[in-house]
Design a protein around this motif. Structure first.
Motif, PDB file in Angstrom:
ATOM      1  N   GLY A   1      10.219  15.073   0.596  1.00 11.94           N
ATOM      2  CA  GLY A   1       9.433  14.114   1.364  1.00 11.94           C
ATOM      3  C   GLY A   1       9.462  12.677   0.890  1.00 11.94           C
ATOM      4  N   VAL A   2      10.181  12.401  -0.207  1.00 10.78           N
ATOM      5  CA  VAL A   2      10.318  11.020  -0.681  1.00 10.78           C
ATOM      6  C   VAL A   2      11.338  10.313   0.212  1.00 10.78           C
ATOM      7  CG1 VAL A   2      10.909   9.537  -2.635  1.00 10.78           C
ATOM      8  CG2 VAL A   2       9.807  11.742  -3.028  1.00 10.78           C
ATOM      9  N   GLU A   3      11.009   9.084   0.627  1.00  7.95           N
ATOM     10  CA  GLU A   3      11.913   8.375   1.539  1.00  7.95           C
ATOM     11  C   GLU A   3      13.272   8.111   0.896  1.00  7.95           C
ATOM     12  OE1 GLU A   3      11.944   3.961   3.137  1.00  7.95           O
ATOM     13  OE2 GLU A   3      10.453   5.143   4.228  1.00  7.95           O
ATOM     14  N   ALA A   4      13.271   7.667  -0.357  1.00  9.87           N
ATOM     15  CA  ALA A   4      14.529   7.411  -1.064  1.00  9.87           C
ATOM     16  C   ALA A   4      14.267   7.397  -2.560  1.00  9.87           C
ATOM     17  CB  ALA A   4      15.159   6.095  -0.623  1.00  9.87           C
TER      18      ALA A   4
ATOM     19  N   ARG B   1       0.806  -1.232   0.000  1.00  6.82           N
ATOM     20  CA  ARG B   1       0.000   0.000   0.000  1.00  6.82           C
ATOM     21  C   ARG B   1       0.835   1.276   0.000  1.00  6.82           C
ATOM     22  NH1 ARG B   1      -5.606  -1.429   3.143  1.00  6.82           N
ATOM     23  NH2 ARG B   1      -5.527  -3.659   2.782  1.00  6.82           N
ATOM     24  N   GLU B   2       2.101   1.166  -0.319  1.00  9.95           N
ATOM     25  CA  GLU B   2       2.965   2.341  -0.442  1.00  9.95           C
ATOM     26  C   GLU B   2       3.000   2.814  -1.890  1.00  9.95           C
ATOM     27  OE1 GLU B   2       4.234   4.000   1.922  1.00  9.95           O
ATOM     28  OE2 GLU B   2       4.398   2.654   3.650  1.00  9.95           O
ATOM     29  N   THR B   3       3.236   4.112  -2.067  1.00  4.97           N
ATOM     30  CA  THR B   3       3.307   4.689  -3.416  1.00  4.97           C
ATOM     31  C   THR B   3       4.737   4.677  -3.923  1.00  4.97           C
ATOM     32  OG1 THR B   3       1.389   6.111  -3.034  1.00  4.97           O
ATOM     33  CG2 THR B   3       2.893   6.758  -4.791  1.00  4.97           C
ATOM     34  N   VAL B   4       4.912   4.217  -5.144  1.00  6.68           N
ATOM     35  CA  VAL B   4       6.214   4.238  -5.812  1.00  6.68           C
ATOM     36  C   VAL B   4       6.045   4.991  -7.131  1.00  6.68           C
ATOM     37  CG1 VAL B   4       8.009   2.860  -6.922  1.00  6.68           C
ATOM     38  CG2 VAL B   4       6.991   2.072  -4.776  1.00  6.68           C
ATOM     39  N   VAL B   5       6.756   6.106  -7.273  1.00  6.00           N
ATOM     40  CA  VAL B   5       6.708   6.892  -8.507  1.00  6.00           C
ATOM     41  C   VAL B   5       7.844   6.429  -9.417  1.00  6.00           C
ATOM     42  CG1 VAL B   5       6.922   9.194  -9.520  1.00  6.00           C
ATOM     43  CG2 VAL B   5       5.619   8.870  -7.413  1.00  6.00           C
ATOM     44  N   ILE B   6       7.511   6.125 -10.651  1.00  8.77           N
ATOM     45  CA  ILE B   6       8.472   5.583 -11.606  1.00  8.77           C
ATOM     46  C   ILE B   6       8.661   6.566 -12.744  1.00  8.77           C
ATOM     47  CG2 ILE B   6       8.992   3.655 -13.150  1.00  8.77           C
ATOM     48  CD1 ILE B   6       6.764   2.119 -11.472  1.00  8.77           C
ATOM     49  N   LYS B   7       9.892   7.068 -12.911  1.00  7.41           N
ATOM     50  CA  LYS B   7      10.201   7.884 -14.091  1.00  7.41           C
ATOM     51  C   LYS B   7      10.674   6.930 -15.204  1.00  7.41           C
ATOM     52  CE  LYS B   7      11.990  10.381 -17.349  1.00  7.41           C
ATOM     53  NZ  LYS B   7      13.385  10.214 -17.536  1.00  7.41           N
ATOM     54  N   TYR B   8       9.874   6.864 -16.274  1.00  6.45           N
ATOM     55  CA  TYR B   8      10.141   5.954 -17.382  1.00  6.45           C
ATOM     56  C   TYR B   8      10.610   6.769 -18.568  1.00  6.45           C
ATOM     57  CZ  TYR B   8       9.037   2.385 -20.953  1.00  6.45           C
ATOM     58  OH  TYR B   8       9.088   1.486 -21.981  1.00  6.45           O
TER      59      TYR B   8
ATOM     60  N   HIS C   1       4.402  12.051  -1.109  1.00  4.04           N
ATOM     61  CA  HIS C   1       5.235  11.468  -0.039  1.00  4.04           C
ATOM     62  C   HIS C   1       5.508   9.997  -0.333  1.00  4.04           C
ATOM     63  CE1 HIS C   1       4.851  15.111   2.323  1.00  4.04           C
ATOM     64  NE2 HIS C   1       3.536  15.068   2.113  1.00  4.04           N
ATOM     65  N   ALA C   2       5.997   9.757  -1.538  1.00  2.00           N
ATOM     66  CA  ALA C   2       6.208   8.395  -2.019  1.00  2.00           C
ATOM     67  C   ALA C   2       7.258   7.664  -1.192  1.00  2.00           C
ATOM     68  CB  ALA C   2       6.629   8.425  -3.487  1.00  2.00           C
ATOM     69  N   LYS C   3       7.070   6.356  -1.068  1.00  5.40           N
ATOM     70  CA  LYS C   3       8.049   5.511  -0.391  1.00  5.40           C
ATOM     71  C   LYS C   3       9.334   5.452  -1.201  1.00  5.40           C
ATOM     72  CE  LYS C   3       9.036   2.186   2.735  1.00  5.40           C
ATOM     73  NZ  LYS C   3       9.018   2.413   4.198  1.00  5.40           N
ATOM     74  N   ARG C   4       9.190   5.326  -2.505  1.00  7.53           N
ATOM     75  CA  ARG C   4      10.333   5.289  -3.412  1.00  7.53           C
ATOM     76  C   ARG C   4      10.006   6.043  -4.689  1.00  7.53           C
ATOM     77  NH1 ARG C   4      12.686   3.754   0.298  1.00  7.53           N
ATOM     78  NH2 ARG C   4      14.095   1.956   0.559  1.00  7.53           N
ATOM     79  N   MET C   5      11.065   6.600  -5.267  1.00 10.97           N
ATOM     80  CA  MET C   5      10.997   7.108  -6.637  1.00 10.97           C
ATOM     81  C   MET C   5      12.080   6.384  -7.420  1.00 10.97           C
ATOM     82  SD  MET C   5      11.514  10.982  -7.997  1.00 10.97           S
ATOM     83  CE  MET C   5      12.395  11.302  -9.520  1.00 10.97           C
ATOM     84  N   LEU C   6      11.695   5.768  -8.525  1.00 12.14           N
ATOM     85  CA  LEU C   6      12.631   5.027  -9.363  1.00 12.14           C
ATOM     86  C   LEU C   6      12.901   5.818 -10.631  1.00 12.14           C
ATOM     87  CD1 LEU C   6      11.109   1.428  -9.058  1.00 12.14           C
ATOM     88  CD2 LEU C   6      12.774   2.546  -7.553  1.00 12.14           C
ATOM     89  N   LEU C   7      14.150   6.206 -10.837  1.00 10.32           N
ATOM     90  CA  LEU C   7      14.556   6.918 -12.050  1.00 10.32           C
ATOM     91  C   LEU C   7      15.140   5.895 -13.022  1.00 10.32           C
ATOM     92  CD1 LEU C   7      16.279  10.224 -10.816  1.00 10.32           C
ATOM     93  CD2 LEU C   7      14.360  10.060 -12.382  1.00 10.32           C
TER      94      LEU C   7
ATOM     95  N   THR D   1      21.477   2.698  -7.736  1.00  9.26           N
ATOM     96  CA  THR D   1      22.036   3.548  -6.687  1.00  9.26           C
ATOM     97  C   THR D   1      20.915   4.220  -5.916  1.00  9.26           C
ATOM     98  OG1 THR D   1      24.015   4.019  -7.997  1.00  9.26           O
ATOM     99  CG2 THR D   1      23.504   5.544  -6.201  1.00  9.26           C
ATOM    100  N   LEU D   2      20.882   4.000  -4.610  1.00 12.20           N
ATOM    101  CA  LEU D   2      19.829   4.558  -3.747  1.00 12.20           C
ATOM    102  C   LEU D   2      20.346   5.835  -3.086  1.00 12.20           C
ATOM    103  CD1 LEU D   2      17.362   2.729  -1.485  1.00 12.20           C
ATOM    104  CD2 LEU D   2      18.818   4.460  -0.433  1.00 12.20           C
ATOM    105  N   VAL D   3      19.542   6.901  -3.175  1.00 13.85           N
ATOM    106  CA  VAL D   3      19.867   8.184  -2.557  1.00 13.85           C
ATOM    107  C   VAL D   3      18.847   8.459  -1.470  1.00 13.85           C
ATOM    108  CG1 VAL D   3      20.227  10.653  -2.923  1.00 13.85           C
ATOM    109  CG2 VAL D   3      20.779   9.029  -4.759  1.00 13.85           C
TER     110      VAL D   3
END
Length: 308
Positions: free
Chosen positions: A277-280, A31-38, A221-227, A304-306
């Motif tokens: 506000g993104v966790e990582a 139930r966490e939000t993950v934003v994905i940059k594609y 306030h996404a849990k993760r953002m994936l670039l 690579t996690l920031v």
């Protein structure tokens, strides 16, 4: 038991082992939000697009709330070339006149956006997971202002302003539409967002997709953002991938020149998203099959996690 049956049995046991090892991570992202940059050149390959869509649907079925923000630079360039329009770039940003803006919006909000949403809907048909194409113009999602850039003359060392045309920077994200789609109890929607925004005066602007992804991820306030990029991640001076870094370490890589070229704006986007506000944020190779799944559901990840 013949060789085929033996191999099938071994694959079955390996699959079960993988699922068991993934369980702790599945619980973390439930139930966490993950934003994905594609983005990247892989977007133009149908097989890769279908695989990406299937992985997004799998994330949704595993309890994750994926939100996709896409680019489309190569597709815009191809369309401009067909029209005989020459593209100019300043510090990696396309100078966008009125005609170029019209083409950019047509490609991003039209062909590219709807194709990604379509493949997600196709991949999720049996489970009723559906992609829905949006742009920053929908429901006041993305408010922007005109981007300003300065460039120093190498001879006089005098800085002067460069007019990028209809290129914008986010000033406000209204996440109500996205949040409503995510929270829907009757449908499993996957928002797919084109990086087009509107200024207070009503003018439409093209926006860097990485920047939009960071702004959207921060607002949710996404849990993760994936670039998803065309490189494995951030490399050190020896060419080895850096698995994890803090904001201060990321800035140090920029300051000492270890990070260069297109990696600098990606790190800056990652840092801004974490501060918002993104966790990582994770920078990873979107061309590798199942890179998102490896990143989220295995111990060592895929890029690579920031983080703060």
């Amino acid at each position: 038991m013949d060789e085929f049956e033996r191999q099938s049995e071994e694959r079955g046991w390996a699959t079960a082992k993988t699922l068991a090892e993934a369980l702790p991570y599945i619980q973390i992202y439930d139930r966490e939000t993950v934003v994905i940059k594609y983005g990247g050149h892989a977007m133009g390959e149908t097989a890769v697009a279908k695989q990406f869509a299937a992985d997004v649907v799998l994330l949704k079925l595993m309890g994750v709330n994926p939100v996709v923000v896409h680019g489309g630079g190569p597709q815009i360039s191809a369309m401009l070339d067909k029209a005989g329009v020459k593209s100019n770039f300043v510090d990696g940003l396309r100078v966008t006149d009125r005609d170029t803006m019209a083409v950019a919006e047509m490609v991003l909000s039209g062909a590219v956006n709807k194709e990604i949403a379509h493949w997600i809907s196709v991949a999720g048909k049996e489970a009723d997971v559906r992609g829905i194409g949006l742009s920053g113009k929908d429901a006041g999602l993305l408010t922007v202002e005109k981007t300003t850039r300065t460039k120093r003359d190498p001879d006089s060392l005098i800085e002067h302003e460069v007019d990028l045309g209809f290129v914008g920077e986010p000033t406000k994200v209204d996440p109500k539409l996205i949040a409503g789609l995510i929270a829907s109890e009757t449908d499993d929607w996957v928002p797919v967002i084109a990086p087009i925004g509107v200024a207070d005066d009503g003018q439409t602007y093209n926006v860097n997709a990485d920047t939009v992804a960071g702004a959207v991820a921060g607002s949710l306030h996404a849990k993760r953002m994936l670039l998803l990029t065309d490189v494995k991640g951030v490399m050190d001076r020896n060419g080895d991938i850096i698995r994890q870094m803090t904001l201060s370490e990321a800035q140090a890589l920029i300051d000492d020149g270890t990070a260069s070229g297109g990696m600098i704006p990606k790190l800056q986007t990652a840092m801004a998203a974490v501060r918002a506000g993104v966790e990582a944020v994770v920078i990873l190779d979107g061309r590798r099959p199942h890179a998102m799944l490896v990143e989220l559901f295995t111990e060592y990840g895929a890029g690579t996690l920031v983080k703060a």
